[in-house]
Write a protein that holds these residues in place. Sequence first.
Motif, PDB file in Angstrom:
ATOM      1  N   THR A  89     -10.501   6.012  12.703  1.00  0.00           N
ATOM      2  CA  THR A  89      -9.721   5.809  11.478  1.00  0.00           C
ATOM      3  C   THR A  89     -10.616   5.512  10.287  1.00  0.00           C
ATOM      4  OG1 THR A  89      -7.944   4.917  12.863  1.00  0.00           O
ATOM      5  CG2 THR A  89      -7.774   4.524  10.490  1.00  0.00           C
ATOM      6  N   ASP A  90     -11.800   4.982  10.550  1.00  0.00           N
ATOM      7  CA  ASP A  90     -12.709   4.572   9.479  1.00  0.00           C
ATOM      8  C   ASP A  90     -13.396   5.780   8.852  1.00  0.00           C
ATOM      9  OD1 ASP A  90     -14.213   2.873   7.829  1.00  0.00           O
ATOM     10  OD2 ASP A  90     -15.871   2.845   9.266  1.00  0.00           O
ATOM     11  N   GLY A  91     -12.591   6.577   8.101  1.00  0.00           N
ATOM     12  CA  GLY A  91     -13.153   7.763   7.483  1.00  0.00           C
ATOM     13  C   GLY A  91     -12.962   7.821   5.982  1.00  0.00           C
ATOM     14  N   LEU A  92     -12.119   6.943   5.452  1.00  0.00           N
ATOM     15  CA  LEU A  92     -11.881   6.875   4.013  1.00  0.00           C
ATOM     16  C   LEU A  92     -12.042   5.424   3.556  1.00  0.00           C
ATOM     17  CD1 LEU A  92      -8.690   9.134   3.656  1.00  0.00           C
ATOM     18  CD2 LEU A  92     -11.081   9.806   3.427  1.00  0.00           C
ATOM     19  N   ASP A  93     -12.244   5.238   2.270  1.00  0.00           N
ATOM     20  CA  ASP A  93     -12.528   3.909   1.724  1.00  0.00           C
ATOM     21  C   ASP A  93     -11.344   2.960   1.934  1.00  0.00           C
ATOM     22  OD1 ASP A  93     -14.745   5.261   0.914  1.00  0.00           O
ATOM     23  OD2 ASP A  93     -14.261   5.244  -1.232  1.00  0.00           O
ATOM     24  N   GLY A  94     -11.552   1.953   2.775  1.00  0.00           N
ATOM     25  CA  GLY A  94     -10.529   0.951   3.010  1.00  0.00           C
ATOM     26  C   GLY A  94      -9.444   1.362   3.985  1.00  0.00           C
ATOM     27  N   LEU A  95      -9.524   2.587   4.517  1.00  0.00           N
ATOM     28  CA  LEU A  95      -8.437   3.081   5.360  1.00  0.00           C
ATOM     29  C   LEU A  95      -8.296   2.293   6.650  1.00  0.00           C
ATOM     30  CD1 LEU A  95      -6.231   5.144   5.912  1.00  0.00           C
ATOM     31  CD2 LEU A  95      -7.970   6.652   6.893  1.00  0.00           C
ATOM     32  N   ALA A  96      -9.400   1.913   7.270  1.00  0.00           N
ATOM     33  CA  ALA A  96      -9.330   1.221   8.564  1.00  0.00           C
ATOM     34  C   ALA A  96      -9.172  -0.285   8.422  1.00  0.00           C
ATOM     35  CB  ALA A  96     -10.580   1.535   9.392  1.00  0.00           C
ATOM     36  N   ILE A  97      -9.787  -0.876   7.410  1.00  0.00           N
ATOM     37  CA  ILE A  97      -9.830  -2.339   7.372  1.00  0.00           C
ATOM     38  C   ILE A  97      -8.488  -2.951   6.981  1.00  0.00           C
ATOM     39  CG2 ILE A  97     -10.660  -2.477   4.986  1.00  0.00           C
ATOM     40  CD1 ILE A  97     -11.533  -4.745   8.013  1.00  0.00           C
ATOM     41  N   MET A  98      -7.741  -2.325   6.075  1.00  0.00           N
ATOM     42  CA  MET A  98      -6.463  -2.934   5.676  1.00  0.00           C
ATOM     43  C   MET A  98      -5.460  -2.940   6.821  1.00  0.00           C
ATOM     44  SD  MET A  98      -5.186  -4.623   3.324  1.00  0.00           S
ATOM     45  CE  MET A  98      -3.610  -5.339   2.943  1.00  0.00           C
ATOM     46  N   PRO A  99      -5.256  -1.843   7.562  1.00  0.00           N
ATOM     47  CA  PRO A  99      -4.382  -1.913   8.734  1.00  0.00           C
ATOM     48  C   PRO A  99      -4.877  -2.922   9.765  1.00  0.00           C
ATOM     49  CG  PRO A  99      -4.709   0.365   8.107  1.00  0.00           C
ATOM     50  CD  PRO A  99      -5.653  -0.447   7.280  1.00  0.00           C
ATOM     51  N   SER A 100      -6.187  -3.069   9.889  1.00  0.00           N
ATOM     52  CA  SER A 100      -6.734  -4.065  10.817  1.00  0.00           C
ATOM     53  C   SER A 100      -6.341  -5.470  10.396  1.00  0.00           C
ATOM     54  CB  SER A 100      -8.257  -3.946  10.878  1.00  0.00           C
ATOM     55  OG  SER A 100      -8.664  -2.693  11.383  1.00  0.00           O
ATOM     56  N   VAL A 101      -6.390  -5.732   9.093  1.00  0.00           N
ATOM     57  CA  VAL A 101      -5.981  -7.039   8.572  1.00  0.00           C
ATOM     58  C   VAL A 101      -4.492  -7.279   8.832  1.00  0.00           C
ATOM     59  CG1 VAL A 101      -5.614  -8.364   6.446  1.00  0.00           C
ATOM     60  CG2 VAL A 101      -7.790  -7.185   6.826  1.00  0.00           C
ATOM     61  N   LEU A 102      -3.686  -6.254   8.605  1.00  0.00           N
ATOM     62  CA  LEU A 102      -2.243  -6.382   8.817  1.00  0.00           C
ATOM     63  C   LEU A 102      -1.928  -6.667  10.285  1.00  0.00           C
ATOM     64  CD1 LEU A 102      -1.046  -3.379   6.605  1.00  0.00           C
ATOM     65  CD2 LEU A 102      -0.739  -5.805   6.092  1.00  0.00           C
ATOM     66  N   VAL A 103      -2.579  -5.930  11.172  1.00  0.00           N
ATOM     67  CA  VAL A 103      -2.351  -6.136  12.605  1.00  0.00           C
ATOM     68  C   VAL A 103      -2.859  -7.514  13.029  1.00  0.00           C
ATOM     69  CG1 VAL A 103      -2.954  -5.325  14.917  1.00  0.00           C
ATOM     70  CG2 VAL A 103      -2.383  -3.675  13.135  1.00  0.00           C
ATOM     71  N   ALA A 104      -3.981  -7.941  12.473  1.00  0.00           N
ATOM     72  CA  ALA A 104      -4.517  -9.270  12.796  1.00  0.00           C
ATOM     73  C   ALA A 104      -3.524 -10.364  12.395  1.00  0.00           C
ATOM     74  CB  ALA A 104      -5.854  -9.484  12.099  1.00  0.00           C
ATOM     75  N   CYS A 105      -2.925 -10.237  11.229  1.00  0.00           N
ATOM     76  CA  CYS A 105      -1.948 -11.229  10.774  1.00  0.00           C
ATOM     77  C   CYS A 105      -0.732 -11.261  11.706  1.00  0.00           C
ATOM     78  CB  CYS A 105      -1.501 -10.924   9.351  1.00  0.00           C
ATOM     79  SG  CYS A 105      -2.790 -11.167   8.103  1.00  0.00           S
ATOM     80  N   ALA A 106      -0.255 -10.078  12.098  1.00  0.00           N
ATOM     81  CA  ALA A 106       0.903 -10.021  12.998  1.00  0.00           C
ATOM     82  C   ALA A 106       0.555 -10.578  14.374  1.00  0.00           C
ATOM     83  CB  ALA A 106       1.387  -8.575  13.121  1.00  0.00           C
ATOM     84  N   LEU A 107      -0.615 -10.241  14.879  1.00  0.00           N
ATOM     85  CA  LEU A 107      -1.044 -10.788  16.169  1.00  0.00           C
ATOM     86  C   LEU A 107      -1.197 -12.300  16.092  1.00  0.00           C
ATOM     87  CD1 LEU A 107      -3.710  -8.380  17.736  1.00  0.00           C
ATOM     88  CD2 LEU A 107      -1.481  -9.015  18.667  1.00  0.00           C
ATOM     89  N   GLY A 108      -1.564 -12.801  14.914  1.00  0.00           N
ATOM     90  CA  GLY A 108      -1.661 -14.242  14.731  1.00  0.00           C
ATOM     91  C   GLY A 108      -0.323 -14.928  14.963  1.00  0.00           C
ATOM     92  N   VAL A 109       0.754 -14.286  14.519  1.00  0.00           N
ATOM     93  CA  VAL A 109       2.098 -14.830  14.753  1.00  0.00           C
ATOM     94  C   VAL A 109       2.391 -14.869  16.248  1.00  0.00           C
ATOM     95  CG1 VAL A 109       4.568 -14.474  14.354  1.00  0.00           C
ATOM     96  CG2 VAL A 109       2.924 -14.019  12.513  1.00  0.00           C
ATOM     97  N   PHE A 110       2.071 -13.770  16.947  1.00  0.00           N
ATOM     98  CA  PHE A 110       2.297 -13.720  18.392  1.00  0.00           C
ATOM     99  C   PHE A 110       1.439 -14.756  19.122  1.00  0.00           C
ATOM    100  CE2 PHE A 110       4.094  -9.555  17.404  1.00  0.00           C
ATOM    101  CZ  PHE A 110       5.175  -9.493  18.287  1.00  0.00           C
ATOM    102  N   ALA A 111       0.176 -14.881  18.718  1.00  0.00           N
ATOM    103  CA  ALA A 111      -0.721 -15.826  19.380  1.00  0.00           C
ATOM    104  C   ALA A 111      -0.237 -17.260  19.192  1.00  0.00           C
ATOM    105  CB  ALA A 111      -2.140 -15.670  18.837  1.00  0.00           C
ATOM    106  N   TYR A 112       0.164 -17.592  17.977  1.00  0.00           N
ATOM    107  CA  TYR A 112       0.642 -18.941  17.702  1.00  0.00           C
ATOM    108  C   TYR A 112       1.891 -19.247  18.524  1.00  0.00           C
ATOM    109  CZ  TYR A 112       2.139 -23.072  15.103  1.00  0.00           C
ATOM    110  OH  TYR A 112       2.523 -24.350  14.762  1.00  0.00           O
ATOM    111  N   ALA A 113       2.826 -18.302  18.559  1.00  0.00           N
ATOM    112  CA  ALA A 113       4.070 -18.515  19.299  1.00  0.00           C
ATOM    113  C   ALA A 113       3.816 -18.558  20.807  1.00  0.00           C
ATOM    114  CB  ALA A 113       5.069 -17.408  18.964  1.00  0.00           C
TER     115      ALA A 113
END
Length: 361
Positions: free
Chosen positions: A195-219
């Motif tokens: 996915t890391d082929g365009l500027d910022g394309l891979a890192i923003m979805p990674s941040v979004l998924v990390a935030c969502a996984l944080g909710v699952f991990a906390y719960a």
Amino acid sequence: MLLELARLLQDQFGALNVFGYLTFRAIMSALTALGLSLWLGPRVIRALQSRQGGGQPIRSDGPQTHLAKAGTPTMGGALILLALVASTLLWSNLANRYVWIVLAVTVAFGFIGWLDDYRKLVLKNSKGLPARWKYLLQTVFGLAAALALYLSADVPANTQLYVPLFKTVALPLGVLFVVIAYFMIVGFSNAVNLTDGLDGLAIMPSVLVACALGVFAYAAGHAVFSSYLQIPHIPGAGELTVFLAALAGAGLGFLWFNTYPAMVFMGDIGALAVGAALATIAVIVRQEIVFIVMGGLFVLETVSVMLQVASYKLTGRRIFRMAPIHHHFELKGWPEPRVIVRFWIISVMLVLVGLATLKVR
């Protein structure tokens, strides 16, 4: 580290009790990682420029708009790893085994990416790390992590497969857990890399998924919340919220420099590490299926490559103008920022779908 120090001094300074709150440490972890990324960013970029010379090589058969990116330094994922590891060590409970397993996976896969990037950019070996050696190292580290999680399992939930939308479906996996965990870790490390082929394309979805996984991990780590939400209770998993917050902060800090037009590229050192870390946490909190949904953008990119290769080998024809699929839309005439933002929007929707499964049982 700071948690242990606070515990030693809390009798003298009552205000230090706040360090016992996981939410406080997660917030501080994110802010620390973000601050470190922004502070170290210019220094890391200058160091990469001085050592790489020509910077990232650009394929001549790709979108012509990419030719202007020649000379942009890569291996910027090192910035993510520096901020992520430092912040995690500062704010997490270092007695938690999950923290050390995820940190080990992150550093190990980052090392694989570093070897590949170093051979390409510094040693000027266009092939980088040979595919067989890269896959061998991924296999060794992926299996090691899967076995570590399997052998350290202390409750039945650690090795059961949970199906979203069904509150009573929990399938004992036994040794099959190792196989699933291995494919998740290795598969998503490569998926984020593709996915890391365009500027910022891979890192923003990674941040979004990390935030969502944080909710699952906390719960998942909270007995009351996991029971109320009817998700598996994984004692100790909540501490991974601190790691995921650091990843989100480090990722946003990196995006400051990686946004279009990028001052630095992530490189394999960052993409392989981030993908493997996210997948490992998804396995720990027993949300593999939900993670596949939330990381659907990474899955789409990977499947597009698989379909392209299979179609060309079987029929001699290509399905897409170029794979991964983000290049297909570029060659159709979409400006790069349009591709990036629209793919981000898709990622937001998929993450929201994944989060919705918390209450739909």
